[in-house]
Design a protein around this motif. Structure first.
Motif, short mmCIF file in Angstrom:
data_model
loop_
_atom_site.label_atom_id
_atom_site.label_comp_id
_atom_site.label_asym_id
_atom_site.label_seq_id
_atom_site.Cartn_x
_atom_site.Cartn_y
_atom_site.Cartn_z
N HIS A 7 57.12 16.75 22.23
CA HIS A 7 58.48 16.25 22.47
C HIS A 7 59.53 17.21 21.92
O HIS A 7 59.23 18.09 21.13
CB HIS A 7 58.68 14.86 21.86
N GLU A 54 62.83 12.76 22.21
CA GLU A 54 62.95 11.85 21.07
C GLU A 54 64.38 11.93 20.54
O GLU A 54 64.78 12.96 20.01
CB GLU A 54 61.97 12.27 19.95
N HIS A 78 64.59 19.62 16.76
CA HIS A 78 63.28 20.24 16.54
C HIS A 78 62.45 20.25 17.82
O HIS A 78 62.75 19.54 18.78
CB HIS A 78 62.51 19.54 15.41
N ALA A 80 58.45 19.78 18.91
CA ALA A 80 57.19 19.26 18.37
C ALA A 80 56.02 19.67 19.25
O ALA A 80 56.02 19.42 20.46
CB ALA A 80 57.24 17.74 18.28
N GLU A 128 57.74 21.11 14.51
CA GLU A 128 56.90 19.97 14.11
C GLU A 128 55.53 20.11 14.73
O GLU A 128 55.42 20.50 15.90
CB GLU A 128 57.57 18.66 14.57
ZN ZN Z 1 59.67 14.75 16.30
#
Ligand code: ZN
Length: 139
Positions: A7, A54, A78, A80, A128
């Motif tokens: 994500h 997200e 971020h 991921a 992440e």
């Molecule tokens: Zn995340």
């Protein structure tokens, strides 16, 4: 091994206000909204094929997202990556010189274990790693 981009994490001031964009303009469907107490955030997940968006809204001033919004405003927070071996992925990153924010994975949204690499050691992208919480113990 990294298997896909799981994500994109996007920092927003308000889930309610920003989800209108994803639902109305992009036509995506909100799968679920979840509070993650360990990170002081509320999250909303949208499916985009194999991957997700997200949205992250801070729930307290100590939230890392509150600090990010103060500094940068709303935007991508971020990236991921899903991994099939979270502890191994962290070990490999540390051995290769990346700075770990979490030496040990923490509980994230969607029943996943997550761990972050510091953006100072990843050319500016907060990174992440995530894996399903039930798979992580088998490695
Ligand atoms: Zn995340």
């Amino acid at each position: 091994m990294i298997t896909k981009i799981d994500h994109l994490g996007i920092a927003v001031r308000s889930l309610e206000e920003s989800r209108a964009y994803y639902e109305t303009v992009l036509g995506l469907t909100c799968e679920h909204v979840e509070e993650v107490p360990s990170q002081h955030v509320r999250t909303a997940f949208f499916s985009v094929g194999e991957t997700h968006v997200e949205l992250l809204e801070p729930t307290s001033p100590e939230s890392p997202i509150a600090k990010f919004l103060e500094k940068n405003g709303e935007g991508i927070h971020h990236v991921a990556f899903a991994t099939d071996n979270l502890p191994g992925q962290l070990r490999q990153a540390a051995d290769a010189g990346a700075r770990l924010i979490h030496e040990v994975p923490i509980q994230g949204a969607g029943n996943k274990l997550v761990a972050f690499l510091h953006p100072k050691s990843t050319h500016g992208v907060l990174t992440e790693f995530c894996a399903p919480a039930d798979s992580a113990t088998t490695h």
